[in-house]
Design a protein around this motif. Structure first.
Motif, PDB file in Angstrom:
ATOM      1  N   ASN A 124       0.854  -1.183   0.000  1.00 18.43           N
ATOM      2  CA  ASN A 124       0.000   0.000   0.000  1.00 18.43           C
ATOM      3  C   ASN A 124       0.894   1.238   0.000  1.00 18.43           C
ATOM      4  O   ASN A 124       1.600   1.509   0.981  1.00 18.43           O
ATOM      5  CB  ASN A 124      -0.900   0.000   1.240  1.00 18.43           C
ATOM      6  CG  ASN A 124      -1.912   1.121   1.216  1.00 18.43           C
ATOM      7  OD1 ASN A 124      -1.817   2.041   0.427  1.00 18.43           O
ATOM      8  ND2 ASN A 124      -2.893   1.051   2.099  1.00 18.43           N
ATOM      9  N   ARG A 175      -0.166   4.271  -0.072  1.00 20.38           N
ATOM     10  CA  ARG A 175      -0.756   5.382   0.684  1.00 20.38           C
ATOM     11  C   ARG A 175      -0.069   5.536   2.042  1.00 20.38           C
ATOM     12  O   ARG A 175      -0.057   6.618   2.619  1.00 20.38           O
ATOM     13  CB  ARG A 175      -2.241   5.117   0.903  1.00 20.38           C
ATOM     14  CG  ARG A 175      -3.096   5.162  -0.358  1.00 20.38           C
ATOM     15  CD  ARG A 175      -3.487   6.579  -0.718  1.00 20.38           C
ATOM     16  NE  ARG A 175      -4.479   6.615  -1.778  1.00 20.38           N
ATOM     17  CZ  ARG A 175      -5.780   6.638  -1.586  1.00 20.38           C
ATOM     18  NH1 ARG A 175      -6.257   6.623  -0.350  1.00 20.38           N
ATOM     19  NH2 ARG A 175      -6.621   6.671  -2.597  1.00 20.38           N
ATOM     20  N   LEU A 176       0.476   4.443   2.566  1.00 16.57           N
ATOM     21  CA  LEU A 176       1.063   4.463   3.908  1.00 16.57           C
ATOM     22  C   LEU A 176       2.510   4.943   3.860  1.00 16.57           C
ATOM     23  O   LEU A 176       3.420   4.317   4.416  1.00 16.57           O
ATOM     24  CB  LEU A 176       0.978   3.061   4.532  1.00 16.57           C
ATOM     25  CG  LEU A 176      -0.435   2.482   4.649  1.00 16.57           C
ATOM     26  CD1 LEU A 176      -0.394   1.105   5.294  1.00 16.57           C
ATOM     27  CD2 LEU A 176      -1.342   3.407   5.454  1.00 16.57           C
ATOM     28  N   GLY A 192       5.757   3.492   1.254  1.00 17.61           N
ATOM     29  CA  GLY A 192       4.549   2.699   1.483  1.00 17.61           C
ATOM     30  C   GLY A 192       4.850   1.589   2.460  1.00 17.61           C
ATOM     31  O   GLY A 192       5.869   1.605   3.164  1.00 17.61           O
ATOM     32  N   TRP A 200      -7.596  -2.134   2.825  1.00 15.22           N
ATOM     33  CA  TRP A 200      -6.977  -0.809   2.761  1.00 15.22           C
ATOM     34  C   TRP A 200      -7.987   0.299   3.001  1.00 15.22           C
ATOM     35  O   TRP A 200      -7.622   1.403   3.418  1.00 15.22           O
ATOM     36  CB  TRP A 200      -6.306  -0.600   1.404  1.00 15.22           C
ATOM     37  CG  TRP A 200      -5.179  -1.541   1.106  1.00 15.22           C
ATOM     38  CD1 TRP A 200      -4.927  -2.182  -0.063  1.00 15.22           C
ATOM     39  CD2 TRP A 200      -4.127  -1.954   2.003  1.00 15.22           C
ATOM     40  NE1 TRP A 200      -3.804  -2.956   0.034  1.00 15.22           N
ATOM     41  CE2 TRP A 200      -3.292  -2.839   1.300  1.00 15.22           C
ATOM     42  CE3 TRP A 200      -3.823  -1.672   3.332  1.00 15.22           C
ATOM     43  CZ2 TRP A 200      -2.179  -3.439   1.875  1.00 15.22           C
ATOM     44  CZ3 TRP A 200      -2.705  -2.265   3.912  1.00 15.22           C
ATOM     45  CH2 TRP A 200      -1.898  -3.132   3.188  1.00 15.22           C
ATOM     46  N   ASN A 255      -6.458   3.366   5.134  1.00  8.55           N
ATOM     47  CA  ASN A 255      -6.035   4.522   4.344  1.00  8.55           C
ATOM     48  C   ASN A 255      -6.350   5.872   4.988  1.00  8.55           C
ATOM     49  O   ASN A 255      -5.555   6.810   4.865  1.00  8.55           O
ATOM     50  CB  ASN A 255      -6.648   4.460   2.945  1.00  8.55           C
ATOM     51  CG  ASN A 255      -5.908   3.492   2.039  1.00  8.55           C
ATOM     52  OD1 ASN A 255      -4.768   3.101   2.312  1.00  8.55           O
ATOM     53  ND2 ASN A 255      -6.557   3.064   0.968  1.00  8.55           N
ATOM     54  N   ALA A 311      -3.570   7.339   7.008  1.00 11.55           N
ATOM     55  CA  ALA A 311      -2.321   7.722   6.351  1.00 11.55           C
ATOM     56  C   ALA A 311      -2.098   9.227   6.349  1.00 11.55           C
ATOM     57  O   ALA A 311      -0.950   9.688   6.340  1.00 11.55           O
ATOM     58  CB  ALA A 311      -2.311   7.188   4.916  1.00 11.55           C
TER      59      ALA A 311
END
Length: 832
Positions: free
Chosen positions: A237, A239-240, A298, A419, A423, A426
């Motif tokens: 992921n 976004r992280l 990520g 996610w 998310n 994040a």
């Protein structure tokens, strides 16, 4: 609301009624106590020794002023019961307490009765506030900055700056709560003995050796061994991400591989090699991603493929894209917590290349994370269903969930669903230091896993799909026994679908035999009874076509006559001469409106041969209409596929669309014809005592009219049900010229229907086994918590009581979940 801005019901109260004999003016009101009564200063202080964090208002100058209990000379004594003073207090006049209702300045006295080093702290937060933020962050993903802004607003925007202090306290609270929830406070060796991954919530439904598997599960036969397989999903992921705002030394984090993130120091030691894959963007663009200013681009994760749990030591930062080095380390790290599982199903969107040199690469990693005896395990690599079409054909065959036994209805896309929960966090974690970011994400992964534990449920859908397949298979087997041989699905009942032409011929031969044997019921020298009914049905079909043609003309079909008069004046004279004839024809009944009065429209007795003949021909008409309907539906499906594959350009698309519209019209005509035949049988059946005809000819609804490879609106491929028109008698009795195409479509749909039924059978078997895993794990965990109650010795009585009480409470929670699931699932399928 405006009334409460004044003294309200106590406007006439001059003196305090807080204690007997008090005659001081009543000027103080508490916002947090129940009621709006006013008290004097001394009574207000006396009433708040046990509530020192309430908010007080003072009535002065015709409105309420905000005051603190500190300004009213309330002092808080620590280390002693309420209102008991310490003989050697250490006073602190500028202490700040953070509470749910705001930021409070208090006068505090530390206890100096015992010899101790005074660190002189200046700020504290109540457990209630820390717990409130902890839960609120799980549910709303609120950041600490937003929560702090809320506290300052509740304090009338005059709060002191304790934001950084609160950040440290909530991080410590999360860490201490983590130890508490996983029994580390019950360990005689203390928190220093915490093992890697021991503070992660495990998947109850996945096989956990020694916790939820039956005895001798290792020796299960090969036919059932897949029920004890471990399904894992690998994903990343981006976004992280985490900004490079602090070094690891400045913000190391308090969690050292005890939950979901791997131990950071050992992990980063081996992140040196670069991937050589050259076919997938996840790897190709590793060095091209916008990683400037980021400590991590990520996070890579290893999770449960079936239930979307994050696995212990299966999460780690990605420094520059989804490199093999990162994902390999995370995979081998989490494999240390799988026990002795011998069947592994691993899903990864680039599994085709990632798995090629996996075992050779394993030797580059520490021996402590090697997957021992992997040659003796059954390991299957798969690609998630949504990602699979992006791969080449050989990969789509080799790594498909649909083509492998033991996969049930697993799609491999569970991580993508998870996610959505993480998310929103994040936006705040990307601004944190590396340690705080990992600790926060660990905390949220734990909450996500716990919500999965408490919300487990299963609804099998096997029976419907098994029935659909058996009906479809029986229809084919009855009509083409030489081509369809399926074990256990033979049926001695045989029904042949006779088309209208065959029925007409049969009736004509029967009437000829009757004349030959002297059984003469002929009422007309040229027209037989069967010919009469057949002709009526043909005229009825022609009437329907005529109605459709008239509708196609539209409401402006005669507008041409008006314009014609302008250009051709002679037309008016010709029309006038034709008027008498037109008037004569206008009085005649329209051809498409003439009522034919077939026997099905007239109720008669069962002995009337005309009614018998009409019923037989209506039955044949229904078969004929179904045959036409199926033919046009197959043609429509073929045209749509041909259009998508070969047709390009506006002109070609318009031409094909016109053809498809014509086929759609033919579908409607065939459906209308079946409706007429069905209505005729409905009217004739009571007189002829036919009660089973509806099983042979169900009512045709709009939802039933779809192709073999299509389902009802909203149905996915796994839930798609076959319409009864494809399971009815006559499915395999098409004309010889369409034999090859029909055989191919029937074979394809038979395979699909069989696969759906088999997958649902596997799904139910797997669900039932997972239900047993869940209840067995909860019982084991309840027993484990009961055993923790008496592990610590040598403590004072109050500590022993607290340790025992928490262990008993956790055991009761697991026992309650066990009983709830047992009751729910036992009532559902009778398995338990």
């Amino acid at each position: 609301m405006l009334r409460l801005e004044g003294c309200g019901d106590f406007i006439s109260q001059a003196t305090c009624h807080g204690t007997y004999g008090c005659s001081l003016p009543a000027e103080f009101h508490c916002e947090d106590c129940f009621g709006t009564k006013l008290y004097c200063q001394s009574c207000t202080v006396e009433r708040h020794h046990e509530h020192p964090l309430h908010r007080i208002k003072h009535w002065k100058d015709a409105f309420f002023h905000n005051v603190t209990l500190k300004s009213l000379r309330l002092r808080i004594q620590l280390g002693h019961p309420t209102q008991e003073r310490c003989y050697n207090p250490a006073a602190c006049q500028d202490f700040i307490v953070l509470h749910m209702n705001g930021i409070h300045e208090v006068s505090l006295d530390f206890c100096g009765c015992k010899t101790a080093q005074i660190l002189e702290p200046k700020t504290a937060a109540t457990f209630k506030l820390l717990r409130h933020f902890h839960i609120l962050s799980f549910k709303s993903k609120v950041s600490m900055f937003e929560y702090w802004q809320t506290l300052t607003h509740l304090t009338h925007n005059r709060g002191v700056d304790r934001y950084d202090t609160l950040l440290r306290m909530i991080q410590e609270w999360r860490n201490i709560t983590l130890f508490k929830c996983f029994g580390q406070g019950h360990n005689p060796a203390g928190t220093e003995a915490t093992e890697q991954g021991s503070c992660a919530i495990l998947c109850l439904a996945c096989p956990q050796p020694g916790k939820n598997l039956p005895e001798n599960w290792e020796s299960a036969p090969s036919e059932t061994r897949w029920l004890y397989a471990l399904f894992l999903a690998i994903d990343a992921n981006f976004r992280l991400a985490c900004k490079n705002v602090f070094l690891d030394q400045m913000d190391p984090g308090l969690n050292h591989g005890w939950a979901y993130f791997v131990e950071e120091q050992q992990y980063k030691t081996f992140l040196t090699d670069k991937s050589t894959c050259a076919s997938h963007n996840a790897v190709n663009l590793a060095e091209m991603k916008n990683s400037w200013g980021l400590a991590a681009t990520g996070a890579g994760t290893i999770g449960c493929l079936q239930h979307n749990f994050k696995w212990p030591c299966g999460v780690g930062d990605l420094q520059k894209g989804e490199k093999y080095m990162n994902m390999d380390y995370l995979f081998f790290s989490t494999m240390q917590h799988m026990g002795d599982i011998t069947v592994l199903n691993i899903s990864y969107d680039i599994a085709c290349q990632w798995s090629t040199n996996l075992w050779q690469c394993m030797h580059r990693y520490p021996s402590t994370i090697h997957l021992c005896h992997h040659d003796n395990k059954t390991i299957t690599f798969l690609v998630p269903k949504f990602h699979l079409p992006a791969h080449i054909e050989i990969c789509q065959i080799t790594y498909s969930h649909n083509l492998l036994k033991g996969m049930a209805w697993t799609d491999g896309e569970a991580p993508e669903c998870g996610w959505a929960n993480i998310n929103p966090v994040a936006m705040s974690t990307r601004e944190m230091g590396p340690g705080s970011c990992r600790d926060t994400l660990d905390n949220h992964f734990g909450d996500f896993n716990w919500k999965k534990v408490t919300n487990m449920a299963a609804v099998p859908e096997r029976d419907q799909h098994v029935r659909n397949f058996e009906d479809f298979n029986n229809a084919l087997e009855h009509e083409r026994p030489e081509q369809m041989v399926v074990r256990g699905m033979r049926n001695t009942h045989f029904l042949l679908a006779l088309m209208q032409a065959a029925v007409r011929l049969s009736l004509s031969q029967q009437e000829a035999d009757n004349l030959e044997h002297g059984m003469d019921d002929l009422l007309h020298e040229e027209v037989l009874c069967s010919m009469l009914i057949s002709s009526g049905m043909e005229i009825e079909d022609q009437q329907c076509r005529l109605v459709r043609d008239i509708e196609l003309l539209g409401g402006h079909s005669t507008d041409l006559h008006k314009v014609q008069l302008l250009y051709m004046l002679v037309i008016a004279r010709l029309r006038a001469s034709d008027m008498p004839t037109s008037r004569t024809h206008s009085t005649e009944e329209k051809a498409h409106k003439i009522e034919l009065w077939l026997p099905s429209k007239i109720y008669g007795d069962a002995t009337d041969p005309v009614h018998q003949c009409d019923a037989t021909l209506s039955q044949a008409q229904a078969y004929d209409a179904l045959d036409d309907l199926r033919h046009h539906l197959r043609l429509r499906a073929h045209l749509y596929k041909f259009k998508d594959t070969h047709i390009r350009g506006q002109q070609a698309n318009t031409h094909v669309s016109a053809i498809i519209d014509k086929v759609e019209s033919n579908v409607s005509v065939a459906a209308a014809r079946y409706h007429r035949a069905w209505s005729a049988l409905k009217h004739l059946s009571p007189a002829l005592s036919r009660t089973m005809w509806k099983e042979e000819f169900p009512k045709l609804e709009n939802d039933d009219i779809h192709g073999m490879s299509q389902g009802k609106p909203g149905q996915s491929s796994g839930n798609r049900t076959l319409s009864w028109i494809w399971k009815a008698c006559g499915i395999a009795s098409d004309a010889p010229e369409g034999e090859i195409a029909l055989n191919e479509s029937l074979r394809i749909e038979w395979c699909k229907s069989c696969a759906r039924a088999m997958c649902w059978v596997e799904e139910v078997q797997l669900l039932q086994e997972e239900m047993r895993h869940v209840v067995a794990y909860l019982m084991w965990h309840a027993t484990w918590w009961d055993a923790q109650a008496d592990h610590r010795t040598g403590l004072v009585l109050a500590e022993v009581e607290g340790i025992r009480g928490y262990a008993k409470h956790q055991a009761a929670v697991r026992q309650d979940l066990h009983d709830t699931f047992l009751s729910k699932w036992g009532a559902m399928n009778g398995t338990f």
